[in-house]
Write a protein that holds these residues in place. Structure first.
Motif, mmCIF file in Angstrom:
data_model
loop_
_atom_site.group_PDB
_atom_site.id
_atom_site.type_symbol
_atom_site.label_atom_id
_atom_site.label_comp_id
_atom_site.label_asym_id
_atom_site.label_seq_id
_atom_site.Cartn_x
_atom_site.Cartn_y
_atom_site.Cartn_z
ATOM 1 N N GLU A 352 0.832 -1.206 0.000
ATOM 2 C CA GLU A 352 0.000 0.000 0.000
ATOM 3 C C GLU A 352 0.867 1.257 0.000
ATOM 4 O O GLU A 352 0.499 2.253 -0.620
ATOM 5 C CB GLU A 352 -0.927 -0.014 1.222
ATOM 6 N N LEU A 353 1.998 1.206 0.688
ATOM 7 C CA LEU A 353 2.906 2.345 0.700
ATOM 8 C C LEU A 353 3.446 2.613 -0.698
ATOM 9 O O LEU A 353 3.476 3.760 -1.160
ATOM 10 C CB LEU A 353 4.052 2.080 1.676
ATOM 11 N N ARG A 354 3.868 1.550 -1.395
ATOM 12 C CA ARG A 354 4.390 1.714 -2.748
ATOM 13 C C ARG A 354 3.322 2.256 -3.693
ATOM 14 O O ARG A 354 3.580 3.149 -4.499
ATOM 15 C CB ARG A 354 4.924 0.378 -3.253
ATOM 16 N N GLN A 355 2.108 1.737 -3.579
ATOM 17 C CA GLN A 355 1.022 2.207 -4.442
ATOM 18 C C GLN A 355 0.685 3.666 -4.173
ATOM 19 O O GLN A 355 0.462 4.455 -5.103
ATOM 20 C CB GLN A 355 -0.218 1.336 -4.226
ATOM 21 N N ALA A 356 0.651 4.068 -2.893
ATOM 22 C CA ALA A 356 0.339 5.457 -2.545
ATOM 23 C C ALA A 356 1.385 6.415 -3.097
ATOM 24 O O ALA A 356 1.054 7.502 -3.596
ATOM 25 C CB ALA A 356 0.222 5.603 -1.030
ATOM 26 N N MET A 357 2.675 6.028 -3.029
ATOM 27 C CA MET A 357 3.734 6.905 -3.512
ATOM 28 C C MET A 357 3.764 6.969 -5.034
ATOM 29 O O MET A 357 4.002 8.022 -5.623
ATOM 30 C CB MET A 357 5.092 6.429 -2.978
ATOM 31 N N GLU A 358 3.505 5.840 -5.704
ATOM 32 C CA GLU A 358 3.527 5.825 -7.168
ATOM 33 C C GLU A 358 2.369 6.607 -7.762
ATOM 34 O O GLU A 358 2.492 7.205 -8.836
ATOM 35 C CB GLU A 358 3.510 4.385 -7.663
ATOM 36 N N GLN A 359 1.223 6.623 -7.096
ATOM 37 C CA GLN A 359 0.030 7.287 -7.610
ATOM 38 C C GLN A 359 -0.232 8.639 -6.953
ATOM 39 O O GLN A 359 -1.324 9.202 -7.104
ATOM 40 C CB GLN A 359 -1.189 6.376 -7.422
ATOM 41 N N PHE A 360 0.752 9.164 -6.244
ATOM 42 C CA PHE A 360 0.547 10.411 -5.508
ATOM 43 C C PHE A 360 0.394 11.594 -6.460
ATOM 44 O O PHE A 360 1.187 11.788 -7.389
ATOM 45 C CB PHE A 360 1.736 10.668 -4.580
ATOM 46 N N THR A 361 -0.650 12.381 -6.261
ATOM 47 C CA THR A 361 -0.866 13.632 -6.991
ATOM 48 C C THR A 361 -1.233 14.713 -5.983
ATOM 49 O O THR A 361 -1.990 14.465 -5.028
ATOM 50 C CB THR A 361 -1.987 13.495 -8.033
ATOM 51 N N LEU A 362 -0.687 15.905 -6.185
ATOM 52 C CA LEU A 362 -0.957 17.015 -5.264
ATOM 53 C C LEU A 362 -2.396 17.473 -5.385
ATOM 54 O O LEU A 362 -2.918 17.669 -6.493
ATOM 55 C CB LEU A 362 -0.010 18.177 -5.552
ATOM 56 N N ARG A 363 -3.033 17.667 -4.241
ATOM 57 C CA ARG A 363 -4.396 18.186 -4.209
ATOM 58 C C ARG A 363 -4.417 19.389 -3.266
ATOM 59 O O ARG A 363 -3.961 19.302 -2.131
ATOM 60 C CB ARG A 363 -5.372 17.124 -3.709
ATOM 61 N N GLY A 364 -4.939 20.467 -3.744
ATOM 62 C CA GLY A 364 -4.980 21.679 -2.930
ATOM 63 C C GLY A 364 -4.588 22.873 -3.755
ATOM 64 O O GLY A 364 -5.000 23.022 -4.901
ATOM 65 N N GLY A 365 -3.788 23.734 -3.153
ATOM 66 C CA GLY A 365 -3.359 24.943 -3.837
ATOM 67 C C GLY A 365 -3.980 26.197 -3.263
ATOM 68 O O GLY A 365 -3.823 27.287 -3.818
ATOM 69 N N GLY A 366 -4.665 26.064 -2.137
ATOM 70 C CA GLY A 366 -5.265 27.231 -1.502
ATOM 71 C C GLY A 366 -4.335 27.860 -0.488
ATOM 72 O O GLY A 366 -3.113 27.786 -0.602
ATOM 73 N N GLY A 367 -4.911 28.461 0.558
ATOM 74 C CA GLY A 367 -4.111 29.064 1.616
ATOM 75 C C GLY A 367 -3.595 27.994 2.566
ATOM 76 O O GLY A 367 -3.859 26.799 2.411
#
Length: 468
Positions: A352-367
């Protein structure tokens, strides 16, 4: 005829006279520096002066200040102002601890980056004993580094130098090379007793200088900002991210054969039955000191660099996937947050750690507001999703609103390089400044070692000409 007796006093040799006069010249130079920069009092007297005929101008190993007597006397007679700069230059290397921060870097290029950082500080002090014309090469280099890296310090200057051509690097070497770096501790000498003592001494001196500069802000002059900025970075505790993770480890048994221990019941049974034949069977469990539960919060606000986040997560993955850092059954929460929690991923094993890191995308961009992430983790603890949360790591640039109360778990704010503001971090939180080069991609290295002496020009003559 009675003998005429006389007491012979051994005459001073020419070399001894040169060494004594050079020491007096350094004493005069040190006094001039002290009168204009009072906060340097402890730094100016920290290095033991040692004459060394093999030294080129001046050198230091963090404990001694080496000088070539004849060259120093010539410089004192012809250009005493440059001697002031030379002495201050070597001392500031120690204050900023440049001697002990070059591991993993090209030594010549790191030395050049340190020279640029120190000369920038001296050029901005605006003191009569230190003033020299600001050449085009210097002003252009300072402006370029500030534009690309935001700060003219050793690590940013090194990253900037990596992007320059060999011709530009040699031109900068001719302009900024000042003292001799050959005595700087090598990487295999960083942990010996003398090196550790020197580092501790200069860290204390740096903290004292910082306190005195704050109380003598008027004496620091209009150009004190670069010195104060680099001094703040130098006195911070910089530790490896790997070592820091150990703070969040717990002691727990795990299934694993332990060859260093055995069952005492079988041992005593064998002795009682067979007399001198103990039965030894390794234990099937062992006590391990590893991470069991951890919350990792990533600041995804507009002010945080996406590239730095990706590099930070890549290094985090490399550490957490190693069995010696995490238990086989773990509980890690990877949380993205800006002014609210954007995503939460629960990780319980390496897959699960490997999958989370491989598929990680930034979400946000607010304050940036740190409080929602803390409220969210508090709720997870109340719902017993965390059984015994050891700590929360918050990777950020520090520009946001902090919680007013300390949470029930340990908290650490992680800052990368020099691009952060830790002034508002509450006293109950730990702070760790991570070296940005620790999270650089593996291919971010110079194509070939920098060799400034490949060029046949006489660097010493050219430097003396520039500084006359």
């Amino acid at each position: 005829m009675p003998e005429v007796g006389f007491t012979s006093h051994r005459a001073e040799t020419h070399e001894q006279w040169q060494a004594r006069m050079a020491a007096e010249a350094l004493a005069i130079t040190r006094s001039d520096l002290y009168l204009q920069l009072r906060f340097l009092d402890s730094a100016l007297s920290a290095l033991e002066q040692v004459p060394d005929p093999t030294c080129r101008h001046m050198a230091t190993d963090g404990l001694h200040l080496y000088f070539e007597p004849q060259a120093l006397l010539d410089l004192f007679r012809k250009n005493p102002r440059y001697l002031c700069r030379l002495m201050l230059h070597s001392i500031l290397h120690c204050v900023f601890r440049h001697l002990w921060l070059g591991h993993g870097r090209d030594p010549e290029l790191w030395g050049l980056a340190c020279d640029i950082a120190v000369e920038n500080v001296i050029d901005n002090l605006n003191k009569p004993a230190l003033v020299r014309p600001l050449t085009y090469v210097r002003s252009h280099a300072y402006a370029d580094i500030t534009k690309e890296e935001s700060l003219v310090a050793a690590a940013p200057a090194y990253r900037w130098l990596l992007r320059q051509t060999v011709g530009v690097q040699r031109q900068l070497y001719r302009e900024f090379h000042t003292d001799d770096h050959r005595l700087w501790p090598k990487e295999n000498q960083q942990n010996n007793a003398a090196s550790i003592q020197a580092q501790t001494t200069w860290q204390k001196i740096g903290k004292r200088m910082q306190a005195e500069m704050e109380t003598r802000s008027k004496e620091a002059g209009d150009g004190g900002d670069p010195l104060q900025t680099q001094l703040q970075a130098a006195v911070r505790s910089r530790r490896s991210y790997r070592d820091f993770l150990r703070k969040f480890c717990v002691l727990r048994e795990e299934p694993h054969i332990d060859p260093d221990s055995f069952d005492l019941n079988f041992y005593t049974y064998g002795l009682s039955v067979y007399g001198n034949l103990p039965l030894i069977e390794p234990q099937e469990t062992r006590e391990s000191y590893k991470i069991a539960e951890l919350a990792l919060v990533v600041d995804t606000s507009y002010s945080t660099s996406g590239a730095l986040v990706q590099n930070f997560l890549a290094e985090t993955y490399a550490l957490l996937k190693q069995r010696e850092n995490f238990f086989l059954r773990m509980h890690l929460r990877l949380i993205q947050a800006d002014d609210k929690v954007q995503k939460d991923e629960k990780i319980t094993n390496e897959a699960e750690l490997r999958q989370a890191m491989e598929q990680f995308t930034l979400r946000g961009g607010g304050g940036t507001d740190f409080r929602p992430a803390f409220r969210y983790v508090d709720r997870l603890c109340e719902e017993k999703q965390f059984q015994n949360l050891k700590g929360l790591l918050y990777f950020t640039d520090g520009l946001g609103k902090f919680p007013e109360k300390r949470p029930a778990y340990d908290t650490a704010f992680l800052f990368l390089g020099d691009k952060f503001d830790d002034s508002a971090v509450p006293p109950w939180a730990m702070k760790l400044v991570l070296d940005e080069d620790e999270f650089m991609p593996a291919d971010y290295t110079p194509a070939a070692p920098f060799d400034p002496m490949q060029d046949d020009e006489d660097f010493d003559a050219l430097r003396d000409l520039n500084n006359t």
